[in-house]
Write an enzyme that holds these catalytic residues in place. Structure first.
Site, short mmCIF file in Angstrom:
data_model
loop_
_atom_site.label_atom_id
_atom_site.label_comp_id
_atom_site.label_asym_id
_atom_site.label_seq_id
_atom_site.Cartn_x
_atom_site.Cartn_y
_atom_site.Cartn_z
N TYR A 53 0.82 -1.21 0.00
CA TYR A 53 0.00 0.00 0.00
C TYR A 53 0.85 1.26 0.00
CZ TYR A 53 -3.94 -3.08 0.50
OH TYR A 53 -4.88 -4.06 0.26
N GLN A 86 -16.00 2.22 -5.12
CA GLN A 86 -15.25 1.06 -4.65
C GLN A 86 -13.76 1.37 -4.62
OE1 GLN A 86 -17.64 -1.23 -7.78
NE2 GLN A 86 -17.03 -2.87 -6.40
N ASN A 87 -13.39 2.54 -5.12
CA ASN A 87 -11.98 2.91 -5.22
C ASN A 87 -11.45 3.46 -3.91
OD1 ASN A 87 -12.26 2.21 -7.89
ND2 ASN A 87 -12.49 4.31 -8.61
N HIS A 104 -14.73 0.81 0.20
CA HIS A 104 -13.60 -0.08 0.49
C HIS A 104 -12.43 0.61 1.17
CE1 HIS A 104 -15.27 -2.80 -2.95
NE2 HIS A 104 -15.92 -2.94 -1.81
N GLY A 175 -17.21 1.99 -14.69
CA GLY A 175 -15.90 1.41 -14.43
C GLY A 175 -15.85 0.32 -13.40
N THR A 176 -16.93 -0.44 -13.23
CA THR A 176 -16.90 -1.54 -12.28
C THR A 176 -17.42 -2.81 -12.92
OG1 THR A 176 -17.78 -2.40 -10.19
CG2 THR A 176 -19.12 -0.76 -11.33
N SER A 177 -16.80 -3.92 -12.61
CA SER A 177 -17.20 -5.21 -13.18
C SER A 177 -18.45 -5.78 -12.52
CB SER A 177 -16.05 -6.22 -13.01
OG SER A 177 -15.78 -6.44 -11.64
#
Length: 234
Positions: A53, A86-87, A104, A175-177
């Protein structure tokens, strides 16, 4: 004022130069999820996880928001906008978005490894060059860890996100699956009759979503199209 909610994933930041986690060339190709994104991985090798990270933070220092982030922020000139992301990057905030729910976690924050979801023990890191090192401690004396929701951990802000969807007039997915739950399940809370826009250059498996418009294109191009459409509903 009409309300817009946006669910964004790693794909919105690709045009800024950030790697996605899934897919060819994604970060998970080089770093097994179990090693760097689970509580078990942190317990087994905390130094490895901290450095993973730290690298992501250094990478973020040279990245700027792209046109998609900017268009999301510009929607606030016309609508009441909530970004559910989610980023873990801060590109939405740097583009000007003022109401962002980070499902997240946030890369630019650190927290207690003993009580990772205790908000009183979350600290802001002072700069993109900040590193969390072994021996750095949280206010409760435990080892500092990234303020990231890892696989196997609860997503504390999911209820906040669900609550934001109760009265929206449009929902944008960019931009998310839609592979990661519980975030992917947010489509089930969209009120009846609300238009939904899905922006992604790749095929996304989405089922039983009424009023869905799929734009198979990159985040910036897709947001240009949706921005123009939304202005018609003001």
């Amino acid at each position: 004022m009409r309300r817009i909610a946006i669910l964004s994933g790693a794909g919105i930041s690709v045009e800024s130069g950030l790697s996605t986690f899934r897919g060819g060339g994604g970060l998970w190709d080089n770093y097994p999820v179990e090693q760097v994104a689970t509580p078990e991985g942190f317990r087994a090798n905390p130094a490895l996880v901290l450095e993973f990270y730290n690298k992501r933070r250094r990478e973020l220092s040279g990245i700027k928001p792209n046109r998609a982030h900017e268009l999301v922020a510009e929607l606030e000139n016309h609508f009441d906008v909530t970004v559910i992301t989610q980023n873990v990057d801060d590109l939405h905030e740097r583009a000007g978005s003022t109401k962002v729910i980070h499902l997240h976690g946030e890369l630019m924050k650190a927290c207690s490894s003993r009580q990772p979801q205790n908000p009183s023990l979350v600290i802001e890191l002072p700069s993109y060059e900040s590193e969390i090192r072994m021996g750095d401690t949280a206010p409760d004396g435990s080892q500092l860890r990234p303020f990231i929701v890892w696989f196997g951990e609860a997503v504390p802000l999911i209820e906040d996100a669900i609550g934001e969807l109760a009265s929206v007039d449009a929902f944008i997915i960019v931009g998310t699956s839609l592979n990661v739950y519980p975030a992917a399940g947010l489509v089930n809370y969209i009120p009846s009759g609300v238009p939904v826009y899905l922006i992604d250059p790749n095929d996304v498996a989405v089922h039983n979503v009424p009023n869905l418009t799929v734009l198979k294109m990159g985040a910036s191009a897709g947001m240009e199209r949706v921005f123009a459409e939304l202005l018609k509903m003001k």
